[in-house]
Write a protein that holds these residues in place. Structure first.
Motif, PDB file in Angstrom:
ATOM      1  N   LEU A   9       1.145  -1.228   0.096  1.00  0.00           N
ATOM      2  CA  LEU A   9       0.180  -0.078  -0.011  1.00  0.00           C
ATOM      3  C   LEU A   9       1.055   1.418  -0.150  1.00  0.00           C
ATOM      4  O   LEU A   9       0.729   2.331  -0.764  1.00  0.00           O
ATOM      5  CB  LEU A   9      -0.847   0.218   1.056  1.00  0.00           C
ATOM      6  N   TRP A  10       1.752   0.872   0.450  1.00  0.00           N
ATOM      7  CA  TRP A  10       3.037   2.471   1.582  1.00  0.00           C
ATOM      8  C   TRP A  10       3.639   3.089   0.035  1.00  0.00           C
ATOM      9  O   TRP A  10       2.843   4.182  -0.601  1.00  0.00           O
ATOM     10  CB  TRP A  10       4.161   1.899   2.256  1.00  0.00           C
ATOM     11  N   GLN A  11       3.817   1.805  -0.798  1.00  0.00           N
ATOM     12  CA  GLN A  11       5.106   2.084  -2.286  1.00  0.00           C
ATOM     13  C   GLN A  11       4.003   2.408  -3.012  1.00  0.00           C
ATOM     14  O   GLN A  11       4.663   3.307  -4.151  1.00  0.00           O
ATOM     15  CB  GLN A  11       5.539   1.120  -2.701  1.00  0.00           C
ATOM     16  N   SER A  12       2.776   1.947  -3.348  1.00  0.00           N
ATOM     17  CA  SER A  12       1.844   1.679  -4.948  1.00  0.00           C
ATOM     18  C   SER A  12       1.503   3.199  -4.486  1.00  0.00           C
ATOM     19  O   SER A  12       1.211   3.782  -5.906  1.00  0.00           O
ATOM     20  CB  SER A  12       0.608   0.565  -4.378  1.00  0.00           C
ATOM     21  N   ILE A  13       1.262   3.746  -3.505  1.00  0.00           N
ATOM     22  CA  ILE A  13       0.944   5.292  -3.548  1.00  0.00           C
ATOM     23  C   ILE A  13       1.578   5.883  -4.445  1.00  0.00           C
ATOM     24  O   ILE A  13       0.870   7.389  -4.513  1.00  0.00           O
ATOM     25  CB  ILE A  13      -0.276   5.942  -2.361  1.00  0.00           C
ATOM     26  N   LYS A  14       2.322   5.451  -4.557  1.00  0.00           N
ATOM     27  CA  LYS A  14       3.293   6.690  -5.446  1.00  0.00           C
ATOM     28  C   LYS A  14       3.034   7.253  -6.559  1.00  0.00           C
ATOM     29  O   LYS A  14       3.849   7.522  -7.618  1.00  0.00           O
ATOM     30  CB  LYS A  14       5.214   6.467  -5.064  1.00  0.00           C
ATOM     31  N   TYR A  15       2.295   5.420  -7.238  1.00  0.00           N
ATOM     32  CA  TYR A  15       2.168   5.584  -8.644  1.00  0.00           C
ATOM     33  C   TYR A  15       0.710   5.917  -9.302  1.00  0.00           C
ATOM     34  O   TYR A  15       0.250   6.596  -8.457  1.00  0.00           O
ATOM     35  CB  TYR A  15       2.328   4.311  -8.942  1.00  0.00           C
ATOM     36  N   PRO A  16       1.262   6.440 -10.871  1.00  0.00           N
ATOM     37  CA  PRO A  16      -0.087   7.074 -10.976  1.00  0.00           C
ATOM     38  C   PRO A  16      -1.558   6.650 -10.653  1.00  0.00           C
ATOM     39  O   PRO A  16      -1.200   4.342 -10.855  1.00  0.00           O
ATOM     40  CB  PRO A  16       0.262   6.952 -12.807  1.00  0.00           C
ATOM     41  N   ASP A  17      -2.154   6.541 -11.048  1.00  0.00           N
ATOM     42  CA  ASP A  17      -3.435   6.456  -9.737  1.00  0.00           C
ATOM     43  C   ASP A  17      -4.470   6.124 -11.307  1.00  0.00           C
ATOM     44  O   ASP A  17      -5.450   6.905 -11.633  1.00  0.00           O
ATOM     45  CB  ASP A  17      -4.707   7.071  -8.945  1.00  0.00           C
TER      46      ASP A  17
END
Length: 217
Positions: A80-88
């Motif tokens: 979760l933590w790292q995924s929110i850095k990626y384009p949604d």
């Protein structure tokens, strides 16, 4: 007289040791430790290290403990933590879509655990540095989680909700947390300077533990 005083001083520590599994403080040879690692035996009296070398390592954000938060599946808190850095992909207006250098999709990172998720985040950090990005997002809310202001507060609440979901949805995990009694939980790595509160997962677990605690043992 001195011997009696020594025994008196040692009794609380002996009682403490007998109240918890001894393997939580297992002695690990120093030469086997990673450069970043705080070993189980390094805990001070009244503390326990959430070491990945013991069963308490499951509390790490790296742990493979799938959970669902706000209707979304994650393989780990680190995912979760790292995924929110990626384009949604659910937000077309997300300006990060304009960058073509992303090594993974957001969905792929959501399904990662451990060092795989961390490495995906580190690669995203390089892109953030290159393009001078700051904001991540959760749904429609974009924020800078290291601003030590609104963004950090929002991220703290998000991670706390994620840790609660992890506890609620991982069989036996609440029991294990409560088993730590009133021990002070400590990380198995040295925290970085000036980190926002969301980084201190061990302190968040202690806050959550109080909600169900009926006493110390």
């Amino acid at each position: 007289m001195k011997a009696l005083l020594l025994i008196t001083l040692l009794v609380p520590f002996i009682t403490l040791a007998e109240s918890y599994p001894r393997e939580w403080w297992i002695e690990i040879p120093r030469e086997e430790a990673a450069s970043w690692e705080i070993l189980p035996q390094d805990a001070k009296p009244g503390e326990v290290i959430l070491s990945k070398r013991t069963e308490l390592g499951i509390f790490s954000n790296f742990g493979a403990t799938p959970f669902v938060l706000d209707g979304k599946y994650f393989a780990s808190v680190e995912g979760l933590w790292q995924s929110i850095k990626y384009p949604d992909p659910t937000i077309p207006q997300d300006s990060r879509h304009e960058i073509k250098d992303w090594p993974f999709t957001r969905k792929a990172v959501e399904n990662m655990v451990g060092t795989d998720a961390k490495k995906a985040g580190n690669l995203a950090n390089k892109i953030y540095s290159q393009y001078r990005l700051k904001d991540v997002n959760w749904g429609e809310h974009f924020f800078d989680y290291v601003d030590h202001a609104e963004g950090s507060a929002y991220h703290y609440d998000l991670i706390k909700r994620a840790l609660r979901a992890k506890l609620d949805q991982t069989p036996g995990l609440w029991d294990l947390l409560l088993k730590t009694g009133c021990l002070t939980l400590k990380p198995d790595h040295k925290p970085g300077p000036n980190e926002p509160a969301s980084y201190r997962y061990y302190e968040i677990y202690m806050e959550l533990r109080v909600e169900r605690q009926t006493g110390c043992h």
